[in-house]
Design a protein around this motif. Sequence first.
Motif, mmCIF file in Angstrom:
data_model
loop_
_atom_site.group_PDB
_atom_site.id
_atom_site.type_symbol
_atom_site.label_atom_id
_atom_site.label_comp_id
_atom_site.label_asym_id
_atom_site.label_seq_id
_atom_site.Cartn_x
_atom_site.Cartn_y
_atom_site.Cartn_z
ATOM 1 N N TYR A 54 52.944 65.901 80.562
ATOM 2 C CA TYR A 54 53.862 66.627 81.443
ATOM 3 C C TYR A 54 54.575 65.636 82.345
ATOM 4 O O TYR A 54 53.953 64.968 83.176
ATOM 5 N N LEU A 98 57.035 76.187 79.760
ATOM 6 C CA LEU A 98 58.217 76.659 80.482
ATOM 7 C C LEU A 98 58.380 78.173 80.357
ATOM 8 O O LEU A 98 58.078 78.761 79.311
ATOM 9 N N VAL A 110 57.044 71.527 76.959
ATOM 10 C CA VAL A 110 58.009 72.631 76.927
ATOM 11 C C VAL A 110 57.340 73.976 76.703
ATOM 12 O O VAL A 110 57.872 75.016 77.102
ATOM 13 N N MET A 115 60.756 67.810 82.029
ATOM 14 C CA MET A 115 60.677 69.263 81.984
ATOM 15 C C MET A 115 61.821 69.920 82.745
ATOM 16 O O MET A 115 62.299 70.993 82.370
#
Length: 407
Positions: free
Chosen positions: A225, A267, A264, A230
Amino acid sequence: MFFIRNKIDYKLMHSIDNNLYKSYRVNIYCKTLAQSTEKKLRSYKGEIHRSLHKVNFICATLTPKAIKRIIELPEVEHISMDSYAFLCGSSVLSANGVRIKGKCSLTGKGIGVALIDSGTYPHPDIETPNNKVKNFIDLIRGYKYPYDDNGHGTFMSGLICGSGYSSKGMYKGLAENSSLYVIKAFNSIGRAYISDLLYAITLIIDDYEKYNIRVACLPFEIMEYDPYNMKIFSQLFDELISLGIIPVVPTGSLGNLEGTITGVAALDNCITVGGLDTTGFQTRPYPYSSSGPAGKSNKPNFAAACVDICSLNSNPNYIPERNGIKLYPHKLEKLYTTYTGTSCAAAYISSIVAMLIENNSDLTFKDICSLLKVASTRIDESPWLQGEGIIDLATLLSNKEKISDKK
């Protein structure tokens, strides 16, 4: 000086301090991106790979000396190494409990599905009775004609819209009449630079009208991450959704322990799909399917079969052209193969989304999530492994009028 050094990711700073490499491929995140920034990079003998003005992002190869000069620029917010993403592989219909489509004739006709993967091999089920690949972009070698030196992209293509020509309809994609917009961003060993993936999404945004792209199947995972990465992925996903394009991603393959979903897949502005093993007497989570929760996000959103799925085989040694002249492949000895991985689940859900949009092109991201939720049923397992559960396709598509009326 301390503040300026803080602009550099700690792993990159460690490498520079210890003189590990002569140059680094780095991602540069800017507050604003001007041509003067690019000129300065070139003046430091930097090689620019990607320059994405939409999101104030540059990827370049720079020497340690150049990196130390670049971080002094006030518009530069952060610099980190360009890390990698990785590809996450019975017929897809039978594995998901789909026996018949009832009276519904939805097949994804007219809907473009963007696929960022390892390419697509010119398989008979892709080219017959008509060629599904409407556009092919190669970010690895720059070839004009479709090929796949890994096999993953071909497999996903078959799950989405394979015609079943070579199997008399047994192994065909759910959205068999949809089309493909394929971007080869992953190399032969299934790795892609983050910068190339960001660039690939901007290509989808630029071409969506020409190819009627309404679904973005992104069957990869990012193991770590990085908040800067992001942030840009989230911005691009927001733009996809604003254009009516639905991003679909797999949970990844970090296992069933809670909190393993990352990258991802965590998200909010995408559909995240977990993997299930439907090969036994009882449906169970696929052991390597990553698990929620993911911060404040309720992930995954849904789950689908991903174990021992059958789809298209490919020849990884095939080269599509030589000196600009197209080369044609030899006949495959084995037309189909099996694969296990959460990317299969993401491809299956991408097909369902294409079918829904075929029936009602006005459906939004929220509409589609609501429709899928209503038609889903959970198995007796943690919601962090399945989200709303397995989508009952017969329930979802049994009444086309309800889908058409959804606003």
